[in-house]
Design an enzyme around this catalytic site. Sequence first.
Site, PDB file in Angstrom:
ATOM      1  CG  ASP A  90      -2.122   0.807   1.143  1.00 47.46           C
ATOM      2  OD1 ASP A  90      -2.469   1.251   0.042  1.00 47.46           O
ATOM      3  OD2 ASP A  90      -2.762   1.049   2.198  1.00 47.46           O
ATOM      4  CG  HIS A  91      -1.048   5.029   0.445  1.00 46.12           C
ATOM      5  ND1 HIS A  91      -1.410   6.001  -0.459  1.00 46.12           N
ATOM      6  CD2 HIS A  91      -2.194   4.504   0.909  1.00 46.12           C
ATOM      7  CE1 HIS A  91      -2.717   6.066  -0.532  1.00 46.12           C
ATOM      8  NE2 HIS A  91      -3.228   5.166   0.288  1.00 46.12           N
ATOM      9  CG  HIS A 188      -6.349   6.651   4.028  1.00 46.65           C
ATOM     10  ND1 HIS A 188      -5.244   7.261   3.487  1.00 46.65           N
ATOM     11  CD2 HIS A 188      -6.679   5.660   3.164  1.00 46.65           C
ATOM     12  CE1 HIS A 188      -4.920   6.658   2.354  1.00 46.65           C
ATOM     13  NE2 HIS A 188      -5.775   5.682   2.129  1.00 46.65           N
ATOM     14  CG  HIS A 216      -6.998   4.409  -1.482  1.00 48.05           C
ATOM     15  ND1 HIS A 216      -5.873   4.084  -0.775  1.00 48.05           N
ATOM     16  CD2 HIS A 216      -6.758   4.064  -2.771  1.00 48.05           C
ATOM     17  CE1 HIS A 216      -4.972   3.576  -1.604  1.00 48.05           C
ATOM     18  NE2 HIS A 216      -5.485   3.556  -2.824  1.00 48.05           N
ATOM     19  CG  ASN A 238      -7.236   0.021  -0.714  1.00 47.02           C
ATOM     20  OD1 ASN A 238      -7.303  -0.935  -1.466  1.00 47.02           O
ATOM     21  ND2 ASN A 238      -6.296   0.945  -0.811  1.00 47.02           N
TER      22      ASN A 238
END
Length: 293
Positions: A90-91, A188, A216, A238
């Site tokens: 991820d990121h 997030h 996301h 996600n």
Amino acid sequence: MEGNEGSSVPVVTTKEILSDAFARRYGVAAFNVVNDLTLEAVIAAASEARAPLIVQTSVKTVKSIGLRPLYAMFRAFADPAPIPIALHLDHCPDRAMITACLAQGYNSVLFDGSHLPSVEENKRQTIEVVAEARRHGAHVEGEIEGITGVEDGLGSDVVQDIYSLETAVDFIESTQVDVFAPAIGNAHGVYKAEPVLDVQRVSDIVARVPVPICLHGGTGLTARQFDDLIARGCAKVNISTALKIAFMRAHRDFFELHPDHADPPALLRFVRERVVAMAREHLGMFHCVGKAA
Ligand code: 13P
């Protein structure tokens, strides 16, 4: 679906998993796992649901466990599972970490170039990451806007500017990323207010370039929002915060129920059940149940 070279399967490429989901308009859950228990639990829930799965890890998790033990653990749980599973980073703004994860065997990475001074520079570096990934038979997710919210020490609570459709399309076409993660009002973490989602942006991008979209900030969205976004092309969904909350609260609840229990396996069974239940609930909303049958 075929397995990776050298693998007895069911680990398959992220692209294969997402191409099927994109074509048939279901969502593949991409759960951010934090340790062996959560890894085993999401694989168990997806196996029970016969749902394809993406296991993803943040950079923080790679650093806390160590790349080699983490990858070995992934293979130990994923290889015998009856469903296709891919491992995704991820990121990650850190090119050295991307190189290490690709070399170790990750199936895909999200190169997060949203912090770079310009989209041009993000594009230039993403092209390099795509070339590097291809040499490993791996795939790349790209993004041009930072997704609002801090996750595992990365990101920002400041809402970033949204680029034009032309800029997004040009980025996807020039870089040849396999998955694209646009900012659409998602964030997030736990939503502090009802999110206002620009669902049309997903449709507009997909109408111009048929690339699977990554949603996301899945924690806290409703079944109706998932339905709509998955139908528009969000093939990767996600989920991180929901897993962390289930994991943390389960520990607290166990100790409230059994303040003097000195039986770690009982605690671990309790926590695992909560994480499995969290995964089951999300899989049930993504129209992916039975798709790996
Ligand atoms: P949540 O933490 O909101 O579930 O978002 C997960 C995510 O998008 C990971 O990149």
